[in-house]
Design a protein around this motif. Structure first.
Motif, PDB file in Angstrom:
ATOM      1  N   PRO A  49       0.750  -1.173  -0.154  1.00 24.20           N
ATOM      2  CA  PRO A  49       0.139  -0.018   0.037  1.00 24.20           C
ATOM      3  C   PRO A  49       0.779   1.354  -0.023  1.00 24.20           C
ATOM      4  O   PRO A  49       0.478   2.193  -0.709  1.00 24.20           O
ATOM      5  N   VAL A  50       1.939   1.289   0.633  1.00 22.11           N
ATOM      6  CA  VAL A  50       2.843   2.406   0.688  1.00 22.11           C
ATOM      7  C   VAL A  50       3.228   3.000  -0.984  1.00 22.11           C
ATOM      8  O   VAL A  50       3.351   4.016  -1.247  1.00 22.11           O
ATOM      9  N   PHE A  51       3.538   1.905  -1.649  1.00 19.17           N
ATOM     10  CA  PHE A  51       3.855   2.284  -3.053  1.00 19.17           C
ATOM     11  C   PHE A  51       2.699   2.337  -4.007  1.00 19.17           C
ATOM     12  O   PHE A  51       2.985   2.626  -5.354  1.00 19.17           O
ATOM     13  N   ARG A  52       1.636   1.707  -3.565  1.00 27.59           N
ATOM     14  CA  ARG A  52       0.271   1.706  -4.658  1.00 27.59           C
ATOM     15  C   ARG A  52       0.093   3.331  -5.034  1.00 27.59           C
ATOM     16  O   ARG A  52      -0.426   3.660  -6.161  1.00 27.59           O
ATOM     17  N   ARG A  53       0.407   4.211  -4.325  1.00 27.98           N
ATOM     18  CA  ARG A  53      -0.089   5.450  -4.628  1.00 27.98           C
ATOM     19  C   ARG A  53       0.521   6.031  -6.084  1.00 27.98           C
ATOM     20  O   ARG A  53       0.138   6.781  -6.555  1.00 27.98           O
ATOM     21  N   ALA A  54       1.759   5.412  -6.381  1.00 29.59           N
ATOM     22  CA  ALA A  54       2.572   6.107  -7.375  1.00 29.59           C
ATOM     23  C   ALA A  54       2.132   4.979  -8.710  1.00 29.59           C
ATOM     24  O   ALA A  54       2.735   5.134  -9.842  1.00 29.59           O
ATOM     25  N   CYS A  55       1.080   4.062  -8.388  1.00 34.08           N
ATOM     26  CA  CYS A  55       0.703   3.147  -9.789  1.00 34.08           C
ATOM     27  C   CYS A  55      -0.481   3.404 -10.003  1.00 34.08           C
ATOM     28  O   CYS A  55      -1.561   3.972  -9.239  1.00 34.08           O
ATOM     29  N   TRP A  56      -0.934   3.152 -11.301  1.00 32.13           N
ATOM     30  CA  TRP A  56      -2.245   3.241 -11.745  1.00 32.13           C
ATOM     31  C   TRP A  56      -2.645   2.183 -12.952  1.00 32.13           C
ATOM     32  O   TRP A  56      -1.414   1.653 -13.520  1.00 32.13           O
ATOM     33  N   ILE A  57      -3.459   1.941 -13.477  1.00 28.40           N
ATOM     34  CA  ILE A  57      -3.815   0.800 -14.664  1.00 28.40           C
ATOM     35  C   ILE A  57      -4.268   1.608 -15.877  1.00 28.40           C
ATOM     36  O   ILE A  57      -5.363   2.513 -15.580  1.00 28.40           O
ATOM     37  N   THR A  58      -3.803   1.437 -16.979  1.00 26.98           N
ATOM     38  CA  THR A  58      -4.608   1.999 -18.103  1.00 26.98           C
ATOM     39  C   THR A  58      -4.935   1.016 -19.005  1.00 26.98           C
ATOM     40  O   THR A  58      -4.600  -0.070 -19.123  1.00 26.98           O
ATOM     41  N   SER A  59      -5.961   1.314 -19.597  1.00 28.35           N
ATOM     42  CA  SER A  59      -6.667   0.347 -20.921  1.00 28.35           C
ATOM     43  C   SER A  59      -7.400   1.177 -21.628  1.00 28.35           C
ATOM     44  O   SER A  59      -7.780   2.515 -21.411  1.00 28.35           O
ATOM     45  N   GLU A  60      -7.843   0.466 -22.695  1.00 24.16           N
ATOM     46  CA  GLU A  60      -8.757   1.256 -23.811  1.00 24.16           C
ATOM     47  C   GLU A  60     -10.021   1.653 -23.256  1.00 24.16           C
ATOM     48  O   GLU A  60     -10.679   2.498 -23.832  1.00 24.16           O
ATOM     49  N   VAL A  61     -10.589   1.154 -22.133  1.00 22.58           N
ATOM     50  CA  VAL A  61     -11.784   1.429 -21.384  1.00 22.58           C
ATOM     51  C   VAL A  61     -11.738   2.388 -20.120  1.00 22.58           C
ATOM     52  O   VAL A  61     -12.629   2.911 -19.727  1.00 22.58           O
ATOM     53  N   GLY A  62     -10.501   2.993 -19.945  1.00 23.59           N
ATOM     54  CA  GLY A  62     -10.311   3.874 -18.845  1.00 23.59           C
ATOM     55  C   GLY A  62      -9.375   3.566 -17.949  1.00 23.59           C
ATOM     56  O   GLY A  62      -8.531   2.425 -18.275  1.00 23.59           O
ATOM     57  N   ASP A  63      -8.882   4.462 -17.333  1.00 28.49           N
ATOM     58  CA  ASP A  63      -7.811   4.366 -16.193  1.00 28.49           C
ATOM     59  C   ASP A  63      -8.262   3.982 -14.830  1.00 28.49           C
ATOM     60  O   ASP A  63      -9.444   4.215 -14.703  1.00 28.49           O
ATOM     61  N   LEU A  64      -7.562   3.093 -14.157  1.00 31.21           N
ATOM     62  CA  LEU A  64      -8.130   3.134 -12.715  1.00 31.21           C
ATOM     63  C   LEU A  64      -6.924   3.087 -11.625  1.00 31.21           C
ATOM     64  O   LEU A  64      -5.731   2.653 -11.988  1.00 31.21           O
ATOM     65  N   ASN A  65      -7.213   3.434 -10.620  1.00 28.93           N
ATOM     66  CA  ASN A  65      -6.238   3.715  -9.342  1.00 28.93           C
ATOM     67  C   ASN A  65      -6.354   2.390  -8.603  1.00 28.93           C
ATOM     68  O   ASN A  65      -7.289   1.569  -9.088  1.00 28.93           O
ATOM     69  N   ALA A  66      -5.612   2.096  -7.497  1.00 25.97           N
ATOM     70  CA  ALA A  66      -5.818   0.885  -6.790  1.00 25.97           C
ATOM     71  C   ALA A  66      -7.064   0.721  -6.320  1.00 25.97           C
ATOM     72  O   ALA A  66      -7.587  -0.366  -6.003  1.00 25.97           O
ATOM     73  N   GLU A  67      -7.710   1.771  -5.653  1.00 25.73           N
ATOM     74  CA  GLU A  67      -9.064   1.718  -5.074  1.00 25.73           C
ATOM     75  C   GLU A  67     -10.122   1.102  -6.242  1.00 25.73           C
ATOM     76  O   GLU A  67     -10.732   0.527  -6.068  1.00 25.73           O
ATOM     77  N   GLU A  68     -10.134   1.768  -7.161  1.00 29.40           N
ATOM     78  CA  GLU A  68     -11.071   1.367  -8.287  1.00 29.40           C
ATOM     79  C   GLU A  68     -10.621   0.054  -8.805  1.00 29.40           C
ATOM     80  O   GLU A  68     -11.786  -0.794  -9.282  1.00 29.40           O
ATOM     81  N   ALA A  69      -9.433  -0.499  -8.631  1.00 36.68           N
ATOM     82  CA  ALA A  69      -9.191  -1.493  -9.002  1.00 36.68           C
ATOM     83  C   ALA A  69      -9.912  -2.792  -8.311  1.00 36.68           C
ATOM     84  O   ALA A  69     -10.571  -3.732  -8.431  1.00 36.68           O
ATOM     85  N   GLU A  70      -9.860  -2.456  -6.867  1.00 40.33           N
ATOM     86  CA  GLU A  70     -10.276  -3.106  -5.797  1.00 40.33           C
ATOM     87  C   GLU A  70     -11.895  -3.450  -6.069  1.00 40.33           C
ATOM     88  O   GLU A  70     -12.303  -4.301  -5.939  1.00 40.33           O
ATOM     89  N   GLU A  71     -12.413  -2.366  -6.337  1.00 38.86           N
ATOM     90  CA  GLU A  71     -13.653  -2.084  -6.543  1.00 38.86           C
ATOM     91  C   GLU A  71     -14.322  -2.986  -7.906  1.00 38.86           C
ATOM     92  O   GLU A  71     -15.284  -3.799  -7.906  1.00 38.86           O
ATOM     93  N   ALA A  72     -13.301  -2.940  -8.734  1.00 37.50           N
ATOM     94  CA  ALA A  72     -13.696  -3.939  -9.901  1.00 37.50           C
ATOM     95  C   ALA A  72     -13.689  -5.353  -9.555  1.00 37.50           C
ATOM     96  O   ALA A  72     -14.378  -6.160 -10.036  1.00 37.50           O
ATOM     97  N   LEU A  73     -12.344  -5.535  -8.865  1.00 38.35           N
ATOM     98  CA  LEU A  73     -12.428  -6.934  -8.492  1.00 38.35           C
ATOM     99  C   LEU A  73     -13.707  -7.308  -7.434  1.00 38.35           C
ATOM    100  O   LEU A  73     -13.946  -8.576  -8.104  1.00 38.35           O
ATOM    101  N   ARG A  74     -14.100  -6.656  -6.740  1.00 38.03           N
ATOM    102  CA  ARG A  74     -15.328  -6.953  -5.701  1.00 38.03           C
ATOM    103  C   ARG A  74     -16.472  -7.325  -6.808  1.00 38.03           C
ATOM    104  O   ARG A  74     -17.087  -8.132  -6.919  1.00 38.03           O
ATOM    105  N   TYR A  75     -16.462  -6.235  -7.920  1.00 37.19           N
ATOM    106  CA  TYR A  75     -17.853  -6.299  -8.690  1.00 37.19           C
ATOM    107  C   TYR A  75     -17.845  -7.765  -9.551  1.00 37.19           C
ATOM    108  O   TYR A  75     -18.676  -8.293  -9.625  1.00 37.19           O
ATOM    109  N   TRP A  76     -16.698  -8.030 -10.063  1.00 37.41           N
ATOM    110  CA  TRP A  76     -16.469  -9.226 -10.869  1.00 37.41           C
ATOM    111  C   TRP A  76     -16.527 -10.560 -10.111  1.00 37.41           C
ATOM    112  O   TRP A  76     -17.312 -11.541 -10.539  1.00 37.41           O
ATOM    113  N   SER A  77     -16.170 -10.438  -8.936  1.00 36.81           N
ATOM    114  CA  SER A  77     -16.252 -11.586  -8.025  1.00 36.81           C
ATOM    115  C   SER A  77     -17.749 -11.686  -7.468  1.00 36.81           C
ATOM    116  O   SER A  77     -18.393 -12.900  -7.771  1.00 36.81           O
ATOM    117  N   THR A  78     -18.414 -10.683  -7.188  1.00 33.38           N
ATOM    118  CA  THR A  78     -20.101 -10.864  -7.133  1.00 33.38           C
ATOM    119  C   THR A  78     -20.966 -11.269  -8.095  1.00 33.38           C
ATOM    120  O   THR A  78     -21.575 -12.165  -8.060  1.00 33.38           O
TER     121      THR A  78
END
Length: 89
Positions: free
Chosen positions: A51-80
């Motif tokens: 978590p200390v280093f996550r602030r400096a990271c993000w995900i890019t894709s053709e459908v949009g960018d996600l930060n770590a919190e948004e990635a966690e939310e996406a994982l929860r959604y996909w899992s559900t």
């Protein structure tokens, strides 16, 4: 962030990380691509970063960018969604 249903799990994605400027602490000198693969794998990857280093990271894709919190939310959604699909069958 857009609704989670707009993020397909298999869209190509990349994890990026800011590079700190050694001569000017606290400033960025650029960015690097850390990993490439399907969005779901990149979401797991960014969540595995300390978590200390996550602030400096993000995900890019053709459908949009996600930060770590948004990635966690996406994982929860996909899992559900996957759990719900099992119940419908």
């Amino acid at each position: 962030m857009a609704s989670m249903h707009l993020y397909p799990m298999d869209v190509p994605a990349e994890i990026h990380r800011w590079i700190e400027d050694d001569e000017h602490p606290g400033h960025r000198s650029g960015e690097v691509i850390v990993a490439k693969g399907p969005l779901v794998i990149m979401a797991h990857g960014i969540c595995a970063i300390d978590p200390v280093f996550r602030r400096a990271c993000w995900i890019t894709s053709e459908v949009g960018d996600l930060n770590a919190e948004e990635a966690e939310e996406a994982l929860r959604y996909w899992s559900t969604r996957a759990e719900g699909a099992d119940e419908e069958a």
